[in-house]
Design a protein around this motif. Structure first.
Motif, PDB file in Angstrom:
ATOM      1  N   ALA A   1       0.822  -1.259  -0.018  1.00 20.17           N
ATOM      2  CA  ALA A   1       0.018  -0.223   0.072  1.00 20.17           C
ATOM      3  C   ALA A   1       0.825   1.139  -0.080  1.00 20.17           C
ATOM      4  O   ALA A   1       0.528   2.337  -0.557  1.00 20.17           O
TER       5      ALA A   1
ATOM      6  N   VAL B   1       5.168 -11.515   3.743  1.00 24.18           N
ATOM      7  CA  VAL B   1       4.015 -10.464   4.282  1.00 24.18           C
ATOM      8  C   VAL B   1       3.806  -9.779   2.741  1.00 24.18           C
ATOM      9  O   VAL B   1       2.549  -9.595   2.540  1.00 24.18           O
TER      10      VAL B   1
ATOM     11  N   MET C   1       1.814 -11.764   0.381  1.00 24.49           N
ATOM     12  CA  MET C   1       0.330 -12.194   0.977  1.00 24.49           C
ATOM     13  C   MET C   1      -0.236 -10.773   0.627  1.00 24.49           C
ATOM     14  O   MET C   1      -1.526 -10.831   0.202  1.00 24.49           O
ATOM     15  N   GLU C   2       0.246  -9.463   0.676  1.00 20.30           N
ATOM     16  CA  GLU C   2      -0.225  -8.315   0.250  1.00 20.30           C
ATOM     17  C   GLU C   2      -0.775  -8.347  -1.249  1.00 20.30           C
ATOM     18  O   GLU C   2      -1.759  -7.958  -1.724  1.00 20.30           O
TER      19      GLU C   2
ATOM     20  N   LYS D   1      -1.219 -10.929  -2.882  1.00 15.85           N
ATOM     21  CA  LYS D   1      -2.329 -11.819  -3.255  1.00 15.85           C
ATOM     22  C   LYS D   1      -3.642 -11.260  -2.698  1.00 15.85           C
ATOM     23  O   LYS D   1      -4.457 -11.649  -3.506  1.00 15.85           O
ATOM     24  N   ALA D   2      -3.685 -10.373  -1.860  1.00 20.98           N
ATOM     25  CA  ALA D   2      -4.873  -9.805  -1.586  1.00 20.98           C
ATOM     26  C   ALA D   2      -5.492  -8.882  -2.373  1.00 20.98           C
ATOM     27  O   ALA D   2      -6.328  -8.437  -2.622  1.00 20.98           O
ATOM     28  N   GLN D   3      -4.473  -8.148  -3.491  1.00 25.57           N
ATOM     29  CA  GLN D   3      -4.813  -7.256  -4.598  1.00 25.57           C
ATOM     30  C   GLN D   3      -5.270  -8.225  -5.970  1.00 25.57           C
ATOM     31  O   GLN D   3      -5.376  -7.374  -6.642  1.00 25.57           O
ATOM     32  N   ALA D   4      -4.788  -9.423  -5.940  1.00 24.53           N
ATOM     33  CA  ALA D   4      -5.205 -10.219  -7.239  1.00 24.53           C
ATOM     34  C   ALA D   4      -6.415 -10.090  -7.663  1.00 24.53           C
ATOM     35  O   ALA D   4      -6.669 -10.024  -8.945  1.00 24.53           O
ATOM     36  N   PRO D   5      -7.674  -9.841  -6.780  1.00 20.55           N
ATOM     37  CA  PRO D   5      -8.941  -9.646  -7.375  1.00 20.55           C
ATOM     38  C   PRO D   5      -9.023  -8.316  -8.299  1.00 20.55           C
ATOM     39  O   PRO D   5      -9.719  -8.079  -9.023  1.00 20.55           O
TER      40      PRO D   5
ATOM     41  N   VAL E   1      -0.118 -18.512   4.584  1.00 25.65           N
ATOM     42  CA  VAL E   1      -1.061 -17.465   5.343  1.00 25.65           C
ATOM     43  C   VAL E   1      -0.810 -17.576   7.118  1.00 25.65           C
ATOM     44  O   VAL E   1      -0.965 -16.876   7.615  1.00 25.65           O
TER      45      VAL E   1
ATOM     46  N   VAL F   1       2.342 -15.819   8.059  1.00 30.15           N
ATOM     47  CA  VAL F   1       2.002 -14.273   8.139  1.00 30.15           C
ATOM     48  C   VAL F   1       1.116 -14.085   9.257  1.00 30.15           C
ATOM     49  O   VAL F   1       1.429 -13.066  10.160  1.00 30.15           O
ATOM     50  N   ALA F   2       0.057 -14.587   9.330  1.00 28.79           N
ATOM     51  CA  ALA F   2      -1.109 -14.515  10.197  1.00 28.79           C
ATOM     52  C   ALA F   2      -0.772 -14.573  11.750  1.00 28.79           C
ATOM     53  O   ALA F   2      -1.191 -13.836  12.707  1.00 28.79           O
TER      54      ALA F   2
ATOM     55  N   LYS G   1      -5.298 -10.233   7.755  1.00 29.26           N
ATOM     56  CA  LYS G   1      -4.266 -11.387   8.117  1.00 29.26           C
ATOM     57  C   LYS G   1      -2.837 -10.797   7.834  1.00 29.26           C
ATOM     58  O   LYS G   1      -1.675 -11.212   8.391  1.00 29.26           O
TER      59      LYS G   1
ATOM     60  N   VAL H   1      -9.037 -15.713  -2.662  1.00 30.69           N
ATOM     61  CA  VAL H   1      -8.759 -14.445  -2.934  1.00 30.69           C
ATOM     62  C   VAL H   1      -7.545 -14.347  -4.126  1.00 30.69           C
ATOM     63  O   VAL H   1      -7.881 -13.536  -5.057  1.00 30.69           O
TER      64      VAL H   1
END
Lengths: 194, 194
Positions: free
Chosen positions: A23, A98, A101-102, A104-108, A162, A165-166, B104, B165
Motif C-alpha cells: 500500500a 508478508v 500476501m499483500e 495476493k490480497a490485491q489479485a482480485p 497465510v 503471516v497471520a 491477516k 482471494v
C-alpha cells in the motif's frame, strides 16, 4: 531492453516491498533502494503495477529453476519440492512472505497479479503430479489420484503461507503436516530405502 | 457501554471494509455506512485498530456460535464444521474474504489482529480434534492422531481462503479436497450409514 537495469530495479523492488509493504510502496522508495532515479525507473516500467507484475514473474522464474528436478527418483523429487517451498529465502525475516500476501490480497483487482499466481499454482501442482505419477509407475507409491495429491499438497502450502503471516508460524510446521500427508497417502518417506 | 450502538458500528465496519479495503478504510467511511457521526464512532472506539479488533472478535463469536455442535454424531459434526467453514456469507461477493486476507497480512504489525487469528485457529483445531476423538472412541473412525488431522484440515482451510482471494477459486473446491482427506485418513463420509 536493458536487462541488467531491469534486474537492478526488480531487486530494489523486492527490498522496497519488504520495507514498506504494497500500500505504501512508491517508485521513490524503489529508487532509494537502487542507484537509479525515479525517472529512469519510470522509463523502464510505466506503472507500479507493471513493475510488481515483472517482479512476481522474476520470482516465479527463480522458483521454477529451483524446482527443475535434479533427480529421477520420485521420493527425492518430492523432498526437493518441499525444500524449495518451505525453505525461507536467506536474509529475510518473513517480510517477503508478508509482501507476497499483500499482493495476493490485491489479485482480485490486478489481473497481472492473478495471472502470475495462477501460473505459479499450475507449475507447483504439475511438479507434484509428475513426481507422484513417476512413483506410482515405479511401484514405489500407493496407487492414488496424482491430481488430488497435488491439489492437497499445494493447498496446504498455501495455508502454510497465510499461517506464517497471520500466526507467525514457522514454515517447518506446515512442512511436517505435508510430509505426514504424503506418508499416509503414498507411503512416501523422504529417505530412499537402501 | 451501549451495545446496540457498538453493534451498528461493527456492522458498518464490515460493509466499509468490504467496500474500501483495509488500507483505504477511514472512520468517515464507516460513518457513511451508519447513522452515526465520526465523533460518535471515535467516542466508542479510540482508533481504527481498536475498531477492527472488535470487528474481528465479533466475527469469531458468530462463527463460534455456528460451530457449537448441534449433533453428537462425529460424522455429522465434521460435516457441520465443513458447512460453516466453506459456506460463503450471504449477500457477499467475496469482498469479506479479501478484507479478511488484508487483515491477516497486517497481523505481524497488529498484536490485536494476531491474537484474534490465534484464538480462531485454536478454536477451529479444537472442534476438529474433538469430533475426530469422538469418532475414534465410537469405533467409527480409523485410529489416527486427532491433532494431526485437525492441523491438516485447518491448514487446508487456510489455503482455501488464500486460493479464493488470489486465484478466485470457489470454496467448494477446497471443501472437496478436505472431504477426500478425511475420507482417506478416517474413513469419514458425510452421510451416516443407515
Amino acid at each position: 531492453m536493458d536487462s541488467e537495469t531491469d534486474e537492478e530495479i526488480l531487486r530494489a523492488t523486492g527490498r522496497a516491498l519488504c520495507a514498506h509493504g504494497f500500500a505504501d510502496l512508491t517508485i521513490k522508495h524503489i529508487a532509494e533502494e537502487s542507484s537509479l532515479t525515479t525517472a529512469a525507473i519510470h522509463y523502464h516500467f510505466d506503472t507500479k503495477e507493471a513493475l510488481l507484475t515483472a517482479f512476481l514473474d522474476r520470482s516465479i522464474d527463480r522458483i521454477e529453476r529451483q524446482l527443475a528436478a535434479e533427480t529421477a527418483d520420485p521420493r527425492r523429487r518430492l523432498a526437493q519440492f518441499l525444500d524449495v517451498l518451505f525453505t525461507p529465502p536467506e536474509t529475510d525475516d518473513g517480510e517477503f512472505a508478508v509482501a507476497l500476501m499483500e499482493l495476493k490480497a490485491q489479485a482480485p483487482y490486478q489481473d497481472g497479479f492473478r495471472d502470475h499466481f495462477e501460473r505459479f499454482d499450475q507449475r507447483m501442482r504439475q511438479e507434484v503430479r509428475a513426481a507422484v505419477n513417476e512413483g506410482i509407475e515405479a511401484g514405489e507409491f500407493a496407487t492414488v489420484d496424482p491430481a488430488t495429491v497435488a491439489r492437497s499438497v499445494v493447498t496446504m502450502a498455501n495455508g502454510g503461507h497465510v499461517r506464517g503471516v497471520a500466526l507467525g508460524e514457522e514454515p517447518a510446521e506446515t512442512r511436517a503436516v505435508v510430509a505426514a500427508y504424503l506418508a499416509q497417502s503414498l507411503g512416501w518417506a523422504p529417505e530412499v530405502d537402501a
